[in-house]
Design a protein around this motif. Structure first.
Motif, short mmCIF file in Angstrom:
data_model
loop_
_atom_site.label_atom_id
_atom_site.label_comp_id
_atom_site.label_asym_id
_atom_site.label_seq_id
_atom_site.Cartn_x
_atom_site.Cartn_y
_atom_site.Cartn_z
N TYR A 24 46.95 47.18 31.37
CA TYR A 24 46.73 47.39 32.79
C TYR A 24 45.44 46.75 33.29
O TYR A 24 45.15 46.77 34.49
CB TYR A 24 46.77 48.87 33.16
CG TYR A 24 45.89 49.79 32.33
CD1 TYR A 24 44.53 49.90 32.59
CD2 TYR A 24 46.44 50.55 31.32
CE1 TYR A 24 43.73 50.74 31.84
CE2 TYR A 24 45.65 51.41 30.56
CZ TYR A 24 44.31 51.50 30.82
OH TYR A 24 43.52 52.34 30.08
N PHE A 25 44.63 46.18 32.38
CA PHE A 25 43.47 45.40 32.80
C PHE A 25 43.86 43.93 32.87
O PHE A 25 44.41 43.38 31.91
CB PHE A 25 42.31 45.57 31.83
CG PHE A 25 41.73 46.97 31.80
CD1 PHE A 25 41.31 47.58 32.96
CD2 PHE A 25 41.62 47.65 30.60
CE1 PHE A 25 40.78 48.86 32.95
CE2 PHE A 25 41.09 48.93 30.57
CZ PHE A 25 40.67 49.54 31.74
N SER A 26 43.56 43.28 33.97
CA SER A 26 43.90 41.87 34.16
C SER A 26 42.82 40.99 33.54
O SER A 26 41.74 41.45 33.17
CB SER A 26 44.03 41.56 35.65
OG SER A 26 42.76 41.68 36.29
N GLU A 27 43.10 39.70 33.48
CA GLU A 27 42.09 38.75 33.02
C GLU A 27 40.88 38.77 33.93
O GLU A 27 39.74 38.64 33.48
CB GLU A 27 42.69 37.34 32.95
CG GLU A 27 43.66 37.12 31.80
CD GLU A 27 43.00 37.36 30.45
OE1 GLU A 27 41.92 36.80 30.19
OE2 GLU A 27 43.56 38.13 29.65
N GLU A 28 41.12 38.95 35.22
CA GLU A 28 40.01 39.05 36.16
C GLU A 28 39.16 40.28 35.85
O GLU A 28 37.93 40.23 35.89
CB GLU A 28 40.54 39.11 37.59
CG GLU A 28 39.44 39.18 38.64
CD GLU A 28 39.98 39.25 40.05
OE1 GLU A 28 39.17 39.40 40.99
OE2 GLU A 28 41.22 39.15 40.22
N ASN A 29 39.82 41.41 35.55
CA ASN A 29 39.09 42.64 35.20
C ASN A 29 38.24 42.43 33.96
O ASN A 29 37.08 42.89 33.90
CB ASN A 29 40.07 43.78 34.92
CG ASN A 29 40.86 44.23 36.12
OD1 ASN A 29 41.95 44.78 35.99
ND2 ASN A 29 40.31 44.01 37.32
N ARG A 30 38.77 41.73 33.01
CA ARG A 30 38.03 41.50 31.76
C ARG A 30 36.81 40.63 32.02
O ARG A 30 35.75 40.84 31.43
CB ARG A 30 38.96 40.88 30.72
CG ARG A 30 40.02 41.87 30.24
CD ARG A 30 41.23 41.22 29.61
NE ARG A 30 42.23 42.24 29.29
CZ ARG A 30 43.50 41.97 29.03
NH1 ARG A 30 43.93 40.71 29.04
NH2 ARG A 30 44.34 42.95 28.74
N GLY A 31 36.96 39.67 32.89
CA GLY A 31 35.81 38.88 33.28
C GLY A 31 34.76 39.71 34.00
O GLY A 31 33.55 39.54 33.78
N GLU A 32 35.23 40.63 34.83
CA GLU A 32 34.30 41.53 35.53
C GLU A 32 33.55 42.41 34.54
O GLU A 32 32.36 42.68 34.72
CB GLU A 32 35.08 42.41 36.52
CG GLU A 32 35.63 41.66 37.72
CD GLU A 32 36.49 42.55 38.60
OE1 GLU A 32 36.32 42.52 39.82
OE2 GLU A 32 37.34 43.27 38.05
#
Length: 536
Positions: free
Chosen positions: A171-179
């Protein structure tokens, strides 16, 4: 004392580990971290596969340095207590200890996840430093900077466990992981208040963070980092001690020392030390039986999909690995930030990161029986591995023929393997002959510890099979290209390879059955296999 700032429960968390019957004292690692503090601090990242003692080490570090608790009764009796200066550093620092795997219940979004940590952190700071005023929009890094500036440059030790949790939840996106990596970078990079940061997880930070967000960390992994290598996993000497405890504590011990070696050894660190999976060793000793205690996670199914889809020919590589053949891989050359793995070496590298393979001297291997069973499940369940299942049936024939001295069947099965459409490409290559023989005897892996080019007697034998059950026959295989099986047997006799089954002085012999010497000759010109067997 707070939830994350100098948490009082961390000492109790580590104390519970130390009273367990199979606890291994790794507190000498604290001496190295004390040296880091003496030298002005550092940002340290230690990555290891799951179940390799990372969280126990993080709890040890946090409870040792954490101010506001008294670790004297605990640490004075451990190895660090032998250090003359340990009291100077024990419980003398403000520690921020966060386990990023322990987030909000029923978490469904990154916003919910990160807000959970930020709220508890702010609550801790307001309680500990009520005089410090900061803006509600300030990041955790800016809040600590404000505290430090207003309190005589106060310093903190940051201990973060499971830094990569966001990479293991869909449920974490690639964008979330970058954040999230940007959040960690803001908290740790270029911060005067951070006396030392110690962070641990499975995934290598620099491969999973964008640009230079996390390039200030010194990374230490199992494959190619010397420092801290002996503190994660169990060494052979440590398992020897645990086994002595097991024999003393268990009314009817059913495990042998060899069981532990065969099932859970086989990882290597940069010191060339062979390491055991600590969680599996402890579980086996506690349960009084060997078995597969590897707790699968979501990445197991994802990696299996790459194998079943035969991405970049990885299925052939897995066949060879299951047969016991090492595969040369450059594990540094993979872009693990990619959402989809496209190349064989990427997939094998990620398998290594997660602990399904061991990397040693430029090659990956399946480390032990525990992981072997995981790969065998893929092969048994999937039609795409039909070739491997046919090979299993032929292998049962060749093993039975070896026991019975049926050299015609042995030659026939070898021809089948060598001529079939297998993962072996260079037909007349001598190394490929060795691989063919290993594939032909693949069924033996469940009854034998199959060693290749093991030192035996006065030389090196091509293959030697040590039976798991001492009552079974031992097997020695010597291979010759463009030479006779008779000369192969002569080499076995002259080099005294059978001595290997006698064991070391004071040890039991490794077999009470027969020792079968198998000489195999392969003639490249006419592609004929010949075989001879002797009982030594």
């Amino acid at each position: 004392m707070g939830f994350y700032l100098n948490p009082t429960d961390i000492l109790e968390l580590y104390r519970k580990e130390t009273i367990k019957p199979y606890f291994v004292d790794k507190t000498e690692m604290l001496k190295e971290l004390i040296l880091v503090l003496k030298q002005g601090g550092s940002n340290i990242s230690v990555t290891r596969p799951r179940r390799f003692g990372k969280s126990v080490a993080a709890a040890m570090i946090g409870s040792f340095f954490c101010g506001g608790v008294d670790g004297e009764s605990l640490f004075s009796g451990l190895k660090i207590g032998e250090s003359k200066e340990y009291k100077k550093y024990m419980n003398q620092y403000n520690v921020i200890y966060i386990d990023f795997s322990k987030g909000p219940r029923n978490c469904k979004s990154y916003e919910q996840y990160i807000e959970y940590f930020e709220k508890r952190f702010v609550r801790d700071i307001k309680k500990a430093y009520p005089d410090v005023i900061f803006d509600d929009s300030d990041s955790m890094g800016e809040i600590l900077r404000t505290v430090s500036m207003e309190h005589d440059n106060e310093k903190f030790i940051l201990v973060f466990d499971e830094w990569d949790y966001v990479f293991h939840r869909k449920y974490f996106s690639e964008e979330n992981r970058g954040e999230f990596t940007a959040f960690l970078g803001d908290l740790t990079k270029g911060r005067a208040y951070a006396l030392m940061t110690y962070m641990t997880g499975v995934l290598p930070i620099k491969k999973y963070s964008a640009s230079d967000t996390m390039n200030h960390f010194d990374e230490y992994n199992m494959a190619n980092s010397l420092r801290f290598s002996e503190y994660f996993g169990f060494t052979g000497a440590e398992v020897d001690e645990l086994y002595r405890r097991y024999l003393n504590n268990t009314p009817e011990p059913l495990l042998s020392r060899m069981d532990l070696e065969q099932w859970y050894d086989g990882y290597h660190n940069e010191r060339k030390m062979s390491m055991y999976n600590p969680n599996s060793v402890v579980t086996a000793l506690t349960e009084n039986q060997p078995g597969n205690y590897w707790a699968k996670a979501g990445e197991y199914d994802e990696l299996a999909d790459y194998v079943l889809d035969d991405t970049d020919g990885v299925r052939d590589a897995v066949m060879l690995l299951v047969a016991g053949e090492p595969i040369a891989v450059d594990i540094s050359e993979y872009a693990s930030t990619a959402p989809v793995l496209k190349h064989r070496d990427e997939i094998l590298s990620v398998m290594t990161v997660y602990g399904y393979l061991n990397y040693y001297e430029g090659c990956v291997r399946i480390p032990n029986r525990e992981l072997q069973t995981e790969f065998e499940k893929i092969i048994r369940m999937e039609p795409k591995f039909d070739y491997m299942r046919r090979l299993e049936k032929e292998s049962m024939r060749i093993l039975k023929a070896t026991y019975e001295g049926d050299v015609d069947t042995i030659s026939s099965v070898l021809a089948f393997v060598h001529n079939s459409e297998s993962p072996l490409k260079a037909y007349n290559d001598e190394a490929e002959l060795s691989g063919s023989v290993k594939l032909a005897y693949i069924a033996a892996r469940n009854r034998y510890d199959m060693q290749r080019e093991d030192q035996a007697g006065t030389g090196y034998v091509d293959y030697i099979f040590y039976p798991y059950n001492r009552a079974d026959d031992g097997i020695i295989l010597e291979l010759k290209c463009d030479d006779s099986p008779e000369n192969a047997l002569k080499q076995i006799r002259n080099k005294k390879y059978a001595m290997k089954f006698q064991g070391k002085l004071g040890e039991e012999s490794k077999t009470t059955g027969r020792i079968l010497a198998v000489g195999i000759g392969y003639y490249r010109k006419d592609k004929v296999h010949r075989c001879k067997i002797e009982v030594m």
